[in-house]
Design a protein around this motif. Structure first.
Motif, mmCIF file in Angstrom:
data_model
loop_
_atom_site.group_PDB
_atom_site.id
_atom_site.type_symbol
_atom_site.label_atom_id
_atom_site.label_comp_id
_atom_site.label_asym_id
_atom_site.label_seq_id
_atom_site.Cartn_x
_atom_site.Cartn_y
_atom_site.Cartn_z
ATOM 1 N N ALA A 1 2.691 6.729 -6.549
ATOM 2 C CA ALA A 1 1.408 6.852 -5.846
ATOM 3 C C ALA A 1 1.578 7.664 -4.571
ATOM 4 C CB ALA A 1 0.847 5.473 -5.531
ATOM 5 N N GLY A 2 2.692 7.472 -3.853
ATOM 6 C CA GLY A 2 2.912 8.250 -2.638
ATOM 7 C C GLY A 2 2.945 9.734 -2.932
ATOM 8 N N ILE A 3 3.698 10.119 -3.957
ATOM 9 C CA ILE A 3 3.818 11.540 -4.309
ATOM 10 C C ILE A 3 2.473 12.097 -4.748
ATOM 11 C CG2 ILE A 3 4.927 13.170 -5.868
ATOM 12 C CD1 ILE A 3 7.298 11.263 -5.967
ATOM 13 N N VAL A 4 1.769 11.347 -5.604
ATOM 14 C CA VAL A 4 0.493 11.841 -6.140
ATOM 15 C C VAL A 4 -0.522 12.016 -5.017
ATOM 16 C CG1 VAL A 4 -1.486 11.176 -7.557
ATOM 17 C CG2 VAL A 4 0.830 10.942 -8.464
ATOM 18 N N VAL A 5 -0.591 11.040 -4.116
ATOM 19 C CA VAL A 5 -1.552 11.138 -3.020
ATOM 20 C C VAL A 5 -1.197 12.312 -2.115
ATOM 21 C CG1 VAL A 5 -2.292 9.987 -0.907
ATOM 22 C CG2 VAL A 5 -2.303 8.755 -3.059
ATOM 23 N N ILE B 1 3.074 10.249 7.266
ATOM 24 C CA ILE B 1 3.648 9.505 6.135
ATOM 25 C C ILE B 1 2.976 8.146 6.002
ATOM 26 C CG2 ILE B 1 5.746 8.325 5.402
ATOM 27 C CD1 ILE B 1 7.321 10.739 6.384
ATOM 28 N N GLU B 2 2.733 7.508 7.159
ATOM 29 C CA GLU B 2 2.079 6.197 7.117
ATOM 30 C C GLU B 2 0.665 6.302 6.555
ATOM 31 O OE1 GLU B 2 3.066 3.272 7.565
ATOM 32 O OE2 GLU B 2 4.935 3.369 8.671
ATOM 33 N N VAL B 3 -0.046 7.376 6.950
ATOM 34 C CA VAL B 3 -1.416 7.558 6.451
ATOM 35 C C VAL B 3 -1.380 7.772 4.939
ATOM 36 C CG1 VAL B 3 -3.405 9.095 6.485
ATOM 37 C CG2 VAL B 3 -2.368 8.375 8.618
ATOM 38 N N LEU C 1 5.815 15.429 2.249
ATOM 39 C CA LEU C 1 5.468 14.231 3.014
ATOM 40 C C LEU C 1 5.159 13.065 2.077
ATOM 41 C CD1 LEU C 1 3.248 15.658 5.871
ATOM 42 C CD2 LEU C 1 5.447 14.517 6.101
ATOM 43 N N GLY C 2 4.481 13.374 0.958
ATOM 44 C CA GLY C 2 4.153 12.317 -0.004
ATOM 45 C C GLY C 2 5.397 11.707 -0.614
ATOM 46 N N THR C 3 6.374 12.565 -0.900
ATOM 47 C CA THR C 3 7.641 12.044 -1.428
ATOM 48 C C THR C 3 8.312 11.156 -0.396
ATOM 49 O OG1 THR C 3 7.808 14.155 -2.571
ATOM 50 C CG2 THR C 3 9.746 12.742 -2.603
ATOM 51 N N ALA C 4 8.270 11.618 0.866
ATOM 52 C CA ALA C 4 8.837 10.790 1.938
ATOM 53 C C ALA C 4 8.101 9.455 2.005
ATOM 54 C CB ALA C 4 8.739 11.524 3.264
ATOM 55 N N ALA C 5 6.761 9.495 1.878
ATOM 56 C CA ALA C 5 5.986 8.251 1.918
ATOM 57 C C ALA C 5 6.364 7.347 0.752
ATOM 58 C CB ALA C 5 4.492 8.564 1.875
ATOM 59 N N GLY C 6 6.604 7.955 -0.425
ATOM 60 C CA GLY C 6 7.030 7.169 -1.584
ATOM 61 C C GLY C 6 8.351 6.473 -1.323
ATOM 62 N N PHE C 7 9.316 7.229 -0.779
ATOM 63 C CA PHE C 7 10.611 6.612 -0.456
ATOM 64 C C PHE C 7 10.445 5.527 0.602
ATOM 65 C CE2 PHE C 7 12.721 10.418 -2.315
ATOM 66 C CZ PHE C 7 13.546 9.717 -3.160
ATOM 67 N N TRP C 8 9.573 5.790 1.576
ATOM 68 C CA TRP C 8 9.326 4.846 2.667
ATOM 69 C C TRP C 8 8.760 3.543 2.111
ATOM 70 C CZ3 TRP C 8 10.857 3.103 6.827
ATOM 71 C CH2 TRP C 8 10.054 2.554 7.837
ATOM 72 N N ASN C 9 7.813 3.672 1.147
ATOM 73 C CA ASN C 9 7.251 2.475 0.503
ATOM 74 C C ASN C 9 8.338 1.680 -0.195
ATOM 75 O OD1 ASN C 9 4.643 2.990 1.248
ATOM 76 N ND2 ASN C 9 4.129 4.077 -0.628
ATOM 77 N N VAL C 10 9.192 2.397 -0.932
ATOM 78 C CA VAL C 10 10.262 1.725 -1.680
ATOM 79 C C VAL C 10 11.209 1.034 -0.716
ATOM 80 C CG1 VAL C 10 12.219 2.074 -3.220
ATOM 81 C CG2 VAL C 10 10.087 3.278 -3.630
ATOM 82 N N TYR C 11 11.514 1.730 0.397
ATOM 83 C CA TYR C 11 12.409 1.149 1.401
ATOM 84 C C TYR C 11 11.815 -0.145 1.960
ATOM 85 C CZ TYR C 11 14.725 0.547 5.866
ATOM 86 O OH TYR C 11 15.383 0.012 6.942
ATOM 87 N N ARG C 12 10.512 -0.103 2.222
ATOM 88 C CA ARG C 12 9.862 -1.298 2.782
ATOM 89 C C ARG C 12 9.889 -2.460 1.794
ATOM 90 N NH1 ARG C 12 4.959 1.149 6.007
ATOM 91 N NH2 ARG C 12 4.333 1.682 3.914
ATOM 92 N N ILE C 13 9.673 -2.146 0.506
ATOM 93 C CA ILE C 13 9.750 -3.212 -0.498
ATOM 94 C C ILE C 13 11.153 -3.790 -0.532
ATOM 95 C CG2 ILE C 13 9.618 -3.729 -2.957
ATOM 96 C CD1 ILE C 13 7.473 -1.592 -3.163
ATOM 97 N N ALA C 14 12.155 -2.891 -0.433
ATOM 98 C CA ALA C 14 13.536 -3.362 -0.508
ATOM 99 C C ALA C 14 13.876 -4.243 0.684
ATOM 100 C CB ALA C 14 14.480 -2.164 -0.570
ATOM 101 N N LEU D 1 -1.596 0.383 13.140
ATOM 102 C CA LEU D 1 -1.001 0.210 11.817
ATOM 103 C C LEU D 1 -0.228 1.464 11.404
ATOM 104 C CD1 LEU D 1 -1.040 -1.693 9.306
ATOM 105 C CD2 LEU D 1 -3.035 -0.453 8.553
ATOM 106 N N PHE D 2 -0.723 2.626 11.859
ATOM 107 C CA PHE D 2 -0.114 3.884 11.438
ATOM 108 C C PHE D 2 0.930 4.380 12.435
ATOM 109 C CE2 PHE D 2 -4.543 4.039 9.817
ATOM 110 C CZ PHE D 2 -4.222 3.794 8.506
#
Lengths: 252, 175
Positions: free
Chosen positions: B124-128, A164-166, B153-166, A147-148
């Motif tokens: 949530a990505g940034i905060v985590v 990033i995935e984690v 990395l958290g900011t990147a994860a936040g953008f990544w989440n948004v990208y996936r939703i899009a 998954l990651f």
């Protein structure tokens, strides 16, 4: 005094013990929150029990409502997690019914919105993520960790992508719970504030003329909050399905 | 006799048709409510003409019987069953399509929920990321290097989440 009470919009979220229970230093009191959870459970159970007891070939009102909620959640699971996801139907359906009923019951004046407590929504979100992790590991073992690790990423970037995935996986329960909690909290505070405007304006002499404006806003907001209540329950349930889909097919 | 088919035969076809309807209905729902099995006799009482009408399903058409007056009842029944299956599937498809658009992205509610989803996933990505970095800094006494790294990395994860939703709003598999 009445106006001052009305202007305190946070008061409605106060937890008050109804039956104090203290066991070994733990406060296990039966609070107004617990009372409304029991009411919500009672209403959801009543809908399903009354809805399935008639068994008419041509359904009545309650049976229609029960069947519609069943079909709605069933279709949602089939679309997001496939037919394999139907094994989680009881779980998702229970979550959906609990959230939607507590959202709607919370809109009734003088009641208590259970889902406007972050503790409740976070507990639900953690439950979802725990089910995802436990089922994923049980079914796929270490393969669940795929998954990651997205496929087709250059080895140079892989450590960053995995991190990033984690992080984005850890962020899931937080975004899931905060979304529901914040929507309900903000909606209830807004309603209370506009209601308080009506009361203050009525007590402000000539300004009482414009008191109907916030009153109209309260009416509009109540309808809006009804939409939000249903929508957030739907979003909570569909994201549960999406996450469960990860547990069923971690390699995607 | 209507076009070479006797009345008892028509009645038989009717009852088989009704049975097929109810059994199809039962099979469609059986795996979903297994503990309702005991209620089956009450749920699926012998279909009466009123029930079939209430289900808004057509009785065998005269034209069907007239088309192939010399063929088996079986063939006619199969043809009707096939037609019924197709219409049931079409109904299922239509209802699932409807469910898709009901709270989909075309409505105000759908747009609103999508917007709020994007916001919370991003935050949530940034905060985590910040929390993980801060806690690791406390443990490893490397403040503030890891906080900065994980915040990024958290900011990147936040953008990544948004990208996936899009890319896939609510579809199968966000990964």
């Amino acid at each position: 005094m009445a106006a001052e009470q009305g202007i305190d919009p946070i008061h409605q979220f106060r937890i008050e013990p109804i039956i104090p229970i203290h066991i070994g230093g733990l406060d296990l009191s039966f609070t107004n929150s617990s009372l409304f959870m029991v009411i919500v459970l009672g209403l959801a159970c009543a809908l399903m029990i009354l809805g399935t007891s008639g068994n008419a070939l041509v359904p009545g009102k309650i049976q229609s409502a029960a069947e519609m909620s069943y079909e709605f959640v069933g279709n949602m699971i089939k679309q997001t997690a496939g037919t394999e996801g139907m094994r989680f139907f009881p779980f998702v359906f229970a979550l959906f019914m609990f959230v939607i009923f507590s959202n709607i019951v919370g809109l009734v004046p003088y009641s208590f919105a259970v889902t406007s407590q972050i503790v409740v929504t976070f507990a639900l979100a953690i439950l979802v993520i725990a089910v995802v992790i436990i089922y994923g590991v049980m079914r796929h073992g270490t393969h669940f960790l795929k998954l990651f690790v997205p496929s087709g990423v250059s080895p140079l970037l892989l450590p960053f992508i995995v991190l990033i995935e984690v992080i984005s996986f850890v962020a899931r329960p937080i975004s899931l719970s905060v979304r529901l909690f914040a929507n309900m909290l903000a909606g209830h505070i807004t309603l209370k504030v506009f209601g308080a405007f009506v009361a203050s304006l009525l007590g402000a002499g000539a300004f009482a003329v414009i008191a109907p404006l916030p009153l109209a806003m309260t009416v509009i907001l109540t309808g809006f909050e009804l939409l939000v209540a249903v929508l957030q329950a739907y979003v909570f349930a569909i994201l549960t399905c999406v996450y469960l889909n990860d547990a069923i097919h971690p390699g995607h | 006799m209507i076009d070479g088919v006797t009345l008892p035969e028509i009645a038989n076809a009717h009852s088989q048709y009704a049975k097929a309807l109810t059994s199809r209905y039962f099979i469609r729902n059986a795996p979903l409510w297994p503990n309702l099995d005991t209620r089956a006799p009450r749920l699926y009482k012998p279909a009466q003409s009123g029930d079939v009408e209430a289900l808004a399903l057509s009785a065998p058409r005269e034209s069907d019987l007239a088309e192939q007056p010399n063929q088996d009842d079986d063939a006619a029944l199969h043809a009707r069953l096939a037609r019924l299956s197709t219409s049931l599937d079409a109904q299922d498809q239509a209802s699932s399509d409807k469910a898709k658009t009901d709270l989909g992205n075309n409505t105000l509610g759908g747009a609103m929920s999508l917007g709020f989803r994007v916001l919370t996933e991003f935050v949530a990505g940034i905060v985590v990321g910040a929390l993980i970095g801060w806690q690791l800094d406390v443990w490893l006494k490397t403040s503030p290097i890891l906080l900065i790294v994980f915040l990024t990395l958290g900011t990147a994860a936040g953008f990544w989440n948004v990208y996936r939703i899009a890319v896939k709003p609510t579809g199968r598999g966000p990964l």
